[in-house]
Enzyme design. Structure first.
Site, short mmCIF file in Angstrom:
data_model
loop_
_atom_site.label_atom_id
_atom_site.label_comp_id
_atom_site.label_asym_id
_atom_site.label_seq_id
_atom_site.Cartn_x
_atom_site.Cartn_y
_atom_site.Cartn_z
N SER A 66 0.82 -1.20 0.00
CA SER A 66 0.00 0.00 0.00
C SER A 66 0.86 1.26 0.00
O SER A 66 2.02 1.26 0.41
CB SER A 66 -0.90 0.02 1.23
OG SER A 66 -1.60 -1.20 1.34
N1 SAH Z 1 -0.33 -5.50 4.14
C1 SAH Z 1 0.30 -5.68 2.84
C2 SAH Z 1 -0.57 -5.26 1.66
C3 SAH Z 1 -1.44 -6.35 1.28
S1 SAH Z 1 -2.29 -6.31 -0.28
C4 SAH Z 1 1.65 -5.00 2.78
O1 SAH Z 1 2.07 -4.41 3.76
O2 SAH Z 1 2.33 -5.13 1.76
C5 SAH Z 1 -3.58 -7.43 0.22
C6 SAH Z 1 -3.12 -8.85 0.44
O3 SAH Z 1 -4.23 -9.59 0.93
C7 SAH Z 1 -2.65 -9.58 -0.80
O4 SAH Z 1 -1.35 -10.05 -0.60
C8 SAH Z 1 -3.64 -10.71 -0.99
O5 SAH Z 1 -3.05 -11.90 -1.50
C9 SAH Z 1 -4.12 -10.91 0.44
N2 SAH Z 1 -5.44 -11.54 0.59
C10 SAH Z 1 -6.55 -11.37 -0.18
N3 SAH Z 1 -7.57 -12.10 0.30
C11 SAH Z 1 -7.10 -12.75 1.41
C12 SAH Z 1 -7.67 -13.66 2.33
N4 SAH Z 1 -8.93 -14.06 2.25
N5 SAH Z 1 -6.88 -14.12 3.34
C13 SAH Z 1 -5.59 -13.73 3.47
N6 SAH Z 1 -4.99 -12.88 2.60
C14 SAH Z 1 -5.74 -12.39 1.59
#
Ligand code: SAH
Length: 272
Positions: A66
């Site tokens: 993000s």
């Molecule tokens: N916090 C992260 C940004 C994450 S982007 C950072 O600091 O870089 C959102 C993430 O959520 C993605 O990697 C995606 O694969 C994950 N995601 C989506 N649905 C999910 C679920 N049901 N359970 C766990 N992770 C999930």
């Protein structure tokens, strides 16, 4: 510019913009090397105030680091105290997990759940390199939370959800705080909720833009739009159903109170 100077510049800009409000969030952003969690992009890009692409599937971005502005705003919404037990859904690069670990400190613990095994592995590796000890990276569907380390004082979802998964609710300590980007018809809002017995009360609402949460929480019956959400504020009470758009201006000043009835959102009520 080297990493340290770029990071100082990033933090300086976030402070000047009023995005960073607390010394704790400032210290965390100064301490954690963002570039180490997104090693495939040039250093300048890692510290620019932008989203960094991490992974796509079938032409859709499913993971990104993000934008620092968004991260700082959500960390301020989360109000982590030292020693907190924290659950993060959506580990992605692991950068935010490292920030959370810094915020909660050695007496706290972070459990972070990621659906994609390769991303969980890479995040784990980056966290270990940075020397973060108080984080558990779990590969799995965060729709079920992670009961093993709960109940949590703080929960943060970093993908956009259509609803609040029952497990997040159940694993949140009474008085605890949940920050979650919710898709409310046409708009996305990151909402900080405080658990007050059987209610979740919104404490703050901000604009956001996140990749979609996948997994079972994305397939609840109300994901098809068949849900009701009630929004209450001191002067108005708005209920949005199905595809009725919620006026973002109304949302910005509304207090949202959710009561869990099975897995369905219902009921808004005014704060006395
Ligand atoms: N916090 C992260 C940004 C994450 S982007 C950072 O600091 O870089 C959102 C993430 O959520 C993605 O990697 C995606 O694969 C994950 N995601 C989506 N649905 C999910 C679920 N049901 N359970 C766990 N992770 C999930």
């Amino acid at each position: 510019m080297d990493a340290l100077a770029l990071r100082e510049r990033m933090v300086g800009r976030l402070k000047a913009a009023g995005t960073i409000r607390s010394p704790a969030v400032e210290r965390a952003l100064r301490a954690v090397p963002r570039h180490a969690f997104i090693p495939n992009v040039p250093m300048e890009e890692a510290y620019a105030d932008g989203v960094v692409f991490v992974k796509a599937h079938a032409g859709l971005t499913i993971s990104s680091a993000s934008q620092p502005t968004m991260i700082a705003l959500m960390l301020e919404q989360l109000e982590v105290a030292p020693g907190s037990r924290i659950l993060e859904i959506g580990t992605g690069s692991g950068y935010n997990a490292a920030l959370l670990a810094h915020l909660t400190g050695p007496n706290g613990f972070v459990t972070t759940v990621e659906l994609e095994a390769d991303l969980a592995g890479a995040a784990q590796h980056a966290l270990a390199l940075f020397g973060t000890a108080n984080v558990r990276v779990v590969t799995g569907d965060g729709s079920g939370g992670y009961p093993g380390d709960g109940p949590y004082d703080r929960e943060i979802v970093t993908a956009c959800a259509l609803d609040i998964a029952p497990a997040w609710w159940e694993q949140l300590r009474d008085g605890g705080r949940l920050v979650v980007p919710l898709a409310l018809d046409q708009v996305q809002r990151s909402i900080a909720f405080e658990r007050d017995g059987s209610l979740l009360r919104s404490a703050s609402v901000i604009d956001c833009a996140f990749v979609a949460l996948r997994g079972s929480a994305a397939q609840t019956p109300h994901a098809a739009g068949d849900r009701a959400m009630a929004i209450a504020s001191g002067t108005m009470h708005v209920t949005a159903m199905r595809r009725n758009a919620i006026d973002p201006a109304v949302l910005a000043r509304a207090e949202i109170v959710l009561e869990r009835a099975a897995t369905i959102f219902a009921i808004g009520s005014r704060r006395a």
